[in-house]
Scaffold this motif. Structure first.
Motif, PDB file in Angstrom:
ATOM      1  N   TYR A 215      13.980 -38.873  -2.118  1.00 27.83           N
ATOM      2  CA  TYR A 215      13.828 -37.624  -2.956  1.00 27.83           C
ATOM      3  C   TYR A 215      13.461 -36.611  -1.833  1.00 27.83           C
ATOM      4  O   TYR A 215      12.496 -36.333  -1.214  1.00 27.83           O
ATOM      5  CB  TYR A 215      12.606 -37.872  -3.750  1.00 27.83           C
ATOM      6  CG  TYR A 215      12.400 -36.848  -4.702  1.00 27.83           C
ATOM      7  CD1 TYR A 215      12.785 -36.929  -6.029  1.00 27.83           C
ATOM      8  CD2 TYR A 215      11.482 -35.592  -4.537  1.00 27.83           C
ATOM      9  CE1 TYR A 215      12.844 -35.972  -7.005  1.00 27.83           C
ATOM     10  CE2 TYR A 215      11.485 -34.685  -5.450  1.00 27.83           C
ATOM     11  CZ  TYR A 215      11.976 -34.775  -6.911  1.00 27.83           C
ATOM     12  OH  TYR A 215      11.764 -33.884  -7.720  1.00 27.83           O
TER      13      TYR A 215
ATOM     14  N   ASN B 220      11.024 -34.456 -11.529  1.00 20.15           N
ATOM     15  CA  ASN B 220       9.750 -34.679 -10.339  1.00 20.15           C
ATOM     16  C   ASN B 220       9.416 -36.087 -10.324  1.00 20.15           C
ATOM     17  O   ASN B 220       9.766 -36.985 -11.081  1.00 20.15           O
ATOM     18  CB  ASN B 220       8.849 -33.608 -10.791  1.00 20.15           C
ATOM     19  CG  ASN B 220       7.943 -33.989 -11.958  1.00 20.15           C
ATOM     20  OD1 ASN B 220       7.743 -35.229 -12.337  1.00 20.15           O
ATOM     21  ND2 ASN B 220       7.487 -33.201 -12.697  1.00 20.15           N
ATOM     22  N   VAL B 221       8.591 -36.220  -9.310  1.00 13.03           N
ATOM     23  CA  VAL B 221       8.442 -37.717  -8.691  1.00 13.03           C
ATOM     24  C   VAL B 221       7.498 -38.403  -9.709  1.00 13.03           C
ATOM     25  O   VAL B 221       7.667 -39.491 -10.338  1.00 13.03           O
ATOM     26  CB  VAL B 221       7.581 -37.600  -7.446  1.00 13.03           C
ATOM     27  CG1 VAL B 221       7.083 -39.065  -7.188  1.00 13.03           C
ATOM     28  CG2 VAL B 221       8.798 -37.353  -6.306  1.00 13.03           C
TER      29      VAL B 221
ATOM     30  N   ASP C 180       9.450 -39.516  -0.366  1.00 11.67           N
ATOM     31  CA  ASP C 180       9.420 -38.111  -1.011  1.00 11.67           C
ATOM     32  C   ASP C 180       9.283 -37.147   0.526  1.00 11.67           C
ATOM     33  O   ASP C 180       7.993 -37.309   0.933  1.00 11.67           O
ATOM     34  CB  ASP C 180       8.385 -37.769  -1.744  1.00 11.67           C
ATOM     35  CG  ASP C 180       8.282 -36.343  -2.187  1.00 11.67           C
ATOM     36  OD1 ASP C 180       9.124 -35.460  -1.865  1.00 11.67           O
ATOM     37  OD2 ASP C 180       7.125 -35.962  -2.994  1.00 11.67           O
TER      38      ASP C 180
ATOM     39  N   ASP D 140      14.774 -33.282  -2.119  1.00  9.74           N
ATOM     40  CA  ASP D 140      14.588 -31.748  -2.299  1.00  9.74           C
ATOM     41  C   ASP D 140      15.876 -31.094  -2.315  1.00  9.74           C
ATOM     42  O   ASP D 140      15.846 -29.831  -2.190  1.00  9.74           O
ATOM     43  CB  ASP D 140      13.480 -31.062  -1.725  1.00  9.74           C
ATOM     44  CG  ASP D 140      13.063 -29.782  -2.227  1.00  9.74           C
ATOM     45  OD1 ASP D 140      13.014 -29.853  -3.592  1.00  9.74           O
ATOM     46  OD2 ASP D 140      12.930 -28.829  -1.593  1.00  9.74           O
TER      47      ASP D 140
ATOM     48  N   THR E 295       5.238 -40.377   1.748  1.00 15.19           N
ATOM     49  CA  THR E 295       5.272 -38.981   2.011  1.00 15.19           C
ATOM     50  C   THR E 295       4.561 -38.693   3.346  1.00 15.19           C
ATOM     51  O   THR E 295       3.710 -39.435   3.645  1.00 15.19           O
ATOM     52  CB  THR E 295       4.718 -38.281   0.742  1.00 15.19           C
ATOM     53  OG1 THR E 295       4.790 -36.884   1.009  1.00 15.19           O
ATOM     54  CG2 THR E 295       3.135 -38.692   0.420  1.00 15.19           C
TER      55      THR E 295
ATOM     56  N   VAL F 132       5.089 -44.599  -3.349  1.00 14.98           N
ATOM     57  CA  VAL F 132       5.744 -43.181  -3.050  1.00 14.98           C
ATOM     58  C   VAL F 132       5.256 -43.206  -1.791  1.00 14.98           C
ATOM     59  O   VAL F 132       4.082 -43.320  -1.295  1.00 14.98           O
ATOM     60  CB  VAL F 132       5.144 -42.230  -3.996  1.00 14.98           C
ATOM     61  CG1 VAL F 132       5.687 -40.991  -3.370  1.00 14.98           C
ATOM     62  CG2 VAL F 132       5.554 -42.634  -5.451  1.00 14.98           C
TER      63      VAL F 132
END
Length: 635
Positions: free
Chosen positions: A7, A24-25, A86, A9, A44, A42
């Protein structure tokens, strides 16, 4: 099965546009749960951004540093699992910083070349193509390509003590000198009625832009032009190929170059240009090539898994074998010397191609097309003109732009005299002088003398058994290998090399003498206490400690050497004798037809690279390959 969902962007390969209608996530986690996914993780770089965000109960958030552990955890579960990473596309982040839409980190990352072992661990940790291998007097090292660095900082992971972080200071404004040659119109080398040009390059460096400028210039000159771009993984530095046809009459056939049909080959990327697929479109005795000789490594080269077959000269020779004329230009080096940036490289090469007479358009049209394009106009015009100058007189251009590099080690007269006496009758004097001087600084003159006498002995034995030429080849390989193992980088040596005046001068030239420097270290005492990350030591505060350690280097190998008790230090000391015995065994098998095999045995010392666990792993590789090389001599 585990799926990995990136993900980032942005829509890949199309300039970073936002994906319309995207989820969105949190919504993705809920949708995947409804589809029957068992577990979601997830990852990040900013887990705090997920505080207060409601994900599906089957989802959890981890820092991206835990990516590998998360993958292993999901792999062990039955059923379908998903890892959502993400993280904004790094290339898009760099683009936003350049446009002032995202703050740029103040800190830059720098590698002390002398401390670096060239093991490739930082490339493995970061998978970043700005972590580049470079060849030096002391073998392969690693450098950060500042112009393309995304300031991701993941290369700082690991135990390597060669990394510095630098907050740049002030330095004089770069002034571009006047062109050292007078630009004149070139003699055409291609058919002006119809020309097919192939341009292989790297995504994100402006290959398509160069193609568009060339086509616009043709239109401005009243010619017909069309292009076909084969775009690869542009956001990740993948291959891009552009074919451009320019003619006086409309072309209704196939735009793409096929076997043997290219009139001109403008090689913006050496690796891509030397590939079989590119060379197939060239025709010996017909195609003219203009090649950028600067090597941009692939991801496998960055991590050390593969190297370019042969040297860059071999790649250029391969291209020359299928063309009738070749102009080689070190365009990226010139671009960075001019602008501190690699992005104008392709326009510099386009200028060289024009001056070499292979672009059937006028200089006025090309410069007007650059203005029409509207991006970095003055820089692009300057690059184009300097490319033209490089095609006229490459030596004059290089002399005007590229400063000579300082010697890595200052050689004193005593070291030079000892090297001359050891190398009498061979061409090893320079190689030995540098290493004798380095080992004197590493420990003392007696240590360097031991090294010199050992190289003298091996060279003499090899020459007596297989001739002077064989003695010189084997002696050179042994001189490099023995120095690598005798100059192992313990705490005393790392401190000495961080005080090295050559590296300090190089850093000051790049970032200014008032730059704020921190040394990234992972001291063994902290490692033993469980700290699994480096700490940043202010360079000014670290300098006294480094000077004290440098002065204490004569404790090395004595009962007072507190650092020498570590397991990796014991292995390093044992390797010197192990390597000497290995080469002696190889010399016992030396005959005129086994010289290559003995050199291969001596070269295995180059495998011993890295720090701590990385080094210990490479020691096992060294032992395995050394046994195989020695066995090949007897087989």
């Amino acid at each position: 099965m585990t799926y990995k969902l990136l993900y980032n962007d942005a829509v890949a390969m199309t300039g970073g546009q936002r994906a319309e209608g995207r989820m969105n996530v949190p919504d993705i986690t809920r949708s995947l749960a409804l589809e029957g996914v068992r577990r979601i993780v997830v990852t990040t770089d900013s887990p705090r951004d997920y505080r207060g965000i409601a994900l599906d109960p089957i989802a959890s958030v981890r820092h991206r540093d835990e990516l590998a552990a998360a993958e292993e955890e999901l792999k062990a579960l039955d059923g379908v699992t998903v890892l959502i990473h993400d993280d904004r596309c790094a290339a898009e982040e760099r683009r936003l910083r350049k446009r002032g839409k995202l703050p740029a980190p103040a800190e830059k990352v720098l590698i002390n070349e002398r401390v670096c072992e060239g093991c490739g661990d930082c490339g493995e940790a970061s998978t970043c193509l700005s972590v580049l291998p470079v060849e030096t007097e002391f073998g392969r090292k690693t450098a950060i390509h500042q112009a393309s660095c995304n300031t991701d900082y993941s290369c700082l992971k690991g135990d390597c003590p060669s990394f510095l972080t630098v907050v740049p200071g002030t330095r004089p404004r770069r002034e571009i000198p006047a062109l050292p040659v007078t630009l004149v119109d070139p003699e055409p080398r291609v058919d002006p009625d119809a020309t097919l040009i192939r341009m292989p390059g790297i995504g994100g460096t402006g290959v398509v832009t160069a193609s568009a400028i060339l086509q616009m210039a043709a239109h401005l000159d009243g010619l017909f032009a069309a292009g076909l771009e084969q775009v690869g993984l542009a956001q990740k530095g993948g291959p891009v190929v552009s074919d451009v046809r320019i003619s006086k009459q409309p072309h209704h056939g196939i735009l793409r170059a096929s076997r043997g049909t290219a009139d001109v080959l403008i090689g913006m990327d050496l690796v891509g240009t030397a590939s079989d697929a590119t060379l197939a479109v060239a025709r010996p005795g017909h195609t003219v090539a203009i090649v950028n000789t600067s090597l941009v490594p692939t991801a496998a080269m960055v991590t050390g898994r593969v190297v370019l077959p042969g040297s860059t000269d071999d790649a250029v020779e391969r291209i020359g074998a299928v063309t009738r004329d070749l102009l080689a230009v070190d365009a990226q080096t010139l671009s960075e010397a001019l602008f501190d940036d690699h992005l104008p490289t392709n326009m510099l090469l386009l200028g060289a191609a024009y001056q070499h007479g292979v672009l059937p358009v006028s200089a006025e049209a090309l410069e007007e097309a650059i203005r029409v394009n509207g991006a970095a106009v003055e820089t692009t015009l300057t690059a184009f003109r300097w490319g033209r100058a490089a095609a006229i007189d490459a030596a004059a251009v290089r002399s005007a732009l590229v400063a000579p590099q300082p010697a890595p080690v200052a050689v004193d007269e005593a070291s030079a005299e000892l090297a001359r006496s050891v190398a009498a009758g061979t061409g090893l004097a320079d190689v030995l002088a540098t290493r004798i001087a380095d080992l004197t600084g590493y420990q003392d003159a007696a240590y360097a003398q031991r090294y010199a006498e050992e190289v003298r002995r091996v060279t003499a034995v090899a020459a007596a058994r297989a001739g002077d030429a064989a003695g010189e080849r084997i002696g050179a390989a042994y001189a490099h290998g023995l120095h690598r193992l005798m100059a192992y980088k313990d705490e005393y040596e790392v401190a000495r090399l961080h005080l090295d005046p050559v590296e300090t001068a190089r850093r000051d030239a790049a970032f200014g003498p008032d730059a704020r420097v921190s040394v990234m270290l992972h001291p063994p005492v902290l490692r033993a206490l469980g700290m699994n990350r480096k700490i940043a030591l202010d360079g000014r505060l670290a300098a006294p400690a480094f000077r004290a350690l440098r002065a204490a280097r004569r404790l090395r190998g004595t009962p007072l050497d507190v650092f020498g008790r570590a397991g990796v230090r014991r292995v390093e000391r044992e390797l010197v004798g192990e390597y000497q015995a290995l080469v002696r065994s190889a010399l016992d098998r030396l005959e005129v037809d086994t010289v290559d095999g003995v050199v291969a045995v001596a070269d295995t010392a180059d495998l011993v690279r890295g720090y701590e666990d990385v080094k210990l792993g490479n020691v096992e590789r060294f032992r395995e390959q050394a046994r195989a090389a020695l066995a090949a001599l007897t087989g």
